[in-house]
Design an enzyme around this catalytic site. Structure first.
Site, PDB file in Angstrom:
ATOM      1  N   LYS A  10       0.958  -1.055   0.006  1.00  0.00           N
ATOM      2  CA  LYS A  10      -0.067  -0.080  -0.011  1.00  0.00           C
ATOM      3  C   LYS A  10       0.962   1.302  -0.095  1.00  0.00           C
ATOM      4  CE  LYS A  10      -4.023  -2.071   2.426  1.00  0.00           C
ATOM      5  NZ  LYS A  10      -4.967  -1.758   3.363  1.00  0.00           N
ATOM      6  N   TYR A  50     -12.568  -1.457  -3.521  1.00  0.00           N
ATOM      7  CA  TYR A  50     -13.162  -1.581  -2.066  1.00  0.00           C
ATOM      8  C   TYR A  50     -14.703  -1.388  -2.017  1.00  0.00           C
ATOM      9  CZ  TYR A  50      -8.418  -1.808   0.033  1.00  0.00           C
ATOM     10  OH  TYR A  50      -7.339  -2.270   0.238  1.00  0.00           O
ATOM     11  N   ASN A 113      -2.195   0.108   6.846  1.00  0.00           N
ATOM     12  CA  ASN A 113      -1.613  -1.049   7.207  1.00  0.00           C
ATOM     13  C   ASN A 113      -0.742  -1.977   6.412  1.00  0.00           C
ATOM     14  OD1 ASN A 113      -3.594  -1.752   5.765  1.00  0.00           O
ATOM     15  ND2 ASN A 113      -4.610  -3.267   7.268  1.00  0.00           N
ATOM     16  N   HIS A 116      -2.283  -5.542   1.674  1.00  0.00           N
ATOM     17  CA  HIS A 116      -3.586  -6.008   1.672  1.00  0.00           C
ATOM     18  C   HIS A 116      -3.402  -7.446   1.196  1.00  0.00           C
ATOM     19  CE1 HIS A 116      -7.984  -6.866   0.289  1.00  0.00           C
ATOM     20  NE2 HIS A 116      -7.229  -7.171  -0.826  1.00  0.00           N
ATOM     21  N   GLU A 127     -10.337  -9.952  -7.373  1.00  0.00           N
ATOM     22  CA  GLU A 127      -9.321  -9.061  -7.173  1.00  0.00           C
ATOM     23  C   GLU A 127      -8.114  -9.181  -8.211  1.00  0.00           C
ATOM     24  OE1 GLU A 127     -10.340  -8.310  -2.467  1.00  0.00           O
ATOM     25  OE2 GLU A 127      -8.325  -8.879  -2.949  1.00  0.00           O
TER      26      GLU A 127
HETATM   27  P1  CMP Z   1      -7.562  -4.287   3.734  1.00  0.00           P
HETATM   28  O1  CMP Z   1      -7.088  -5.653   4.266  1.00  0.00           O
HETATM   29  O2  CMP Z   1      -6.944  -3.754   2.682  1.00  0.00           O
HETATM   30  O3  CMP Z   1      -9.156  -4.273   3.537  1.00  0.00           O
HETATM   31  C1  CMP Z   1      -9.921  -3.149   4.011  1.00  0.00           C
HETATM   32  C2  CMP Z   1      -9.213  -2.127   4.720  1.00  0.00           C
HETATM   33  O4  CMP Z   1      -9.867  -1.022   5.542  1.00  0.00           O
HETATM   34  C3  CMP Z   1      -8.219  -2.644   5.777  1.00  0.00           C
HETATM   35  O5  CMP Z   1      -7.489  -3.411   5.101  1.00  0.00           O
HETATM   36  C4  CMP Z   1      -7.951  -1.529   6.543  1.00  0.00           C
HETATM   37  O6  CMP Z   1      -6.608  -0.848   6.274  1.00  0.00           O
HETATM   38  C5  CMP Z   1      -8.833  -0.608   6.172  1.00  0.00           C
HETATM   39  N1  CMP Z   1      -9.796  -0.306   7.351  1.00  0.00           N
HETATM   40  C6  CMP Z   1      -9.828   1.047   8.046  1.00  0.00           C
HETATM   41  N2  CMP Z   1     -10.547   1.046   9.311  1.00  0.00           N
HETATM   42  C7  CMP Z   1     -11.066  -0.131   9.346  1.00  0.00           C
HETATM   43  C8  CMP Z   1     -12.044  -0.828  10.269  1.00  0.00           C
HETATM   44  N3  CMP Z   1     -12.640  -0.311  11.350  1.00  0.00           N
HETATM   45  N4  CMP Z   1     -12.096  -2.105  10.241  1.00  0.00           N
HETATM   46  C9  CMP Z   1     -11.719  -2.862   9.183  1.00  0.00           C
HETATM   47  N5  CMP Z   1     -10.531  -2.250   8.073  1.00  0.00           N
HETATM   48  C10 CMP Z   1     -10.481  -0.876   8.148  1.00  0.00           C
END
Ligand code: CMP
Length: 141
Positions: A10, A50, A113, A116, A127
């Site tokens: 990311k 998303y 984070n 993904h 995806e």
């Molecule tokens: P990802 O695995 O990319 O899928 C959805 C993303 O939403 C997740 O990683 C997080 O980075 C982001 N995100 C932000 N806030 C939340 C939340 N409260 N719960 C889950 N995902 C979140």
């Protein structure tokens, strides 16, 4: 069981200079990289990717962040790839991620984070197809 999964390194990880180290983790964990592209997502692409989170409180921030700078999208192959990659990256919130996982070592927050990973075989197929044509994946060349 599907042997493919989809990954994103990311924008936060790219900005923080972790692209090389995360690619090394992918290789060290014995994933075969079938496809990789360095891209900057448009806001529209991030919203499409998303779409399952549309309406959730973090959707706006998530799609803004994912289109905020370069990232790398990857199609990965390994036996039981979805589970194996989720184990390699750790929990969604880095605060809960196990030691030695990518998110523990490179992520800063739940929203930013570092990586993904697809959450199911069905989503992995969707995806990968969102960013790659089959012809772009090494296995088919
Ligand atoms: P990802 O695995 O990319 O899928 C959805 C993303 O939403 C997740 O990683 C997080 O980075 C982001 N995100 C932000 N806030 C939340 C939340 N409260 N719960 C889950 N995902 C979140």
């Amino acid at each position: 069981m599907n042997n493919r999964t989809f990954a994103i390194i990311k924008p936060d990880a790219f900005r923080n200079g972790y692209l090389g180290q995360i690619l090394d983790r992918i290789i060290q964990a014995d994933f075969r990289i079938l496809g990789a592209k360095l891209i900057r997502m448009t806001r529209q692409q991030a919203e499409g990717f998303y779409a399952v989170h549309r309406g959730k409180p973090f959707y706006e921030e998530l799609t803004r962040f994912m289109s905020s700078g370069p990232c790398m999208v990857l199609a990965l192959e390994k036996e039981n790839a979805v589970t194996a990659w989720r184990e390699t990256i750790g929990a969604t919130n880095p605060a809960d991620a196990a030691p030695g996982t990518i998110r523990k070592d490179f992520a800063t927050s739940l929203g930013e984070n570092a990586v993904h990973g697809s959450d199911s075989d069905e989503n992995a197929v969707k995806e990968i197809a969102f960013f790659f044509t089959e012809a772009e994946l090494i296995a088919n060349q």
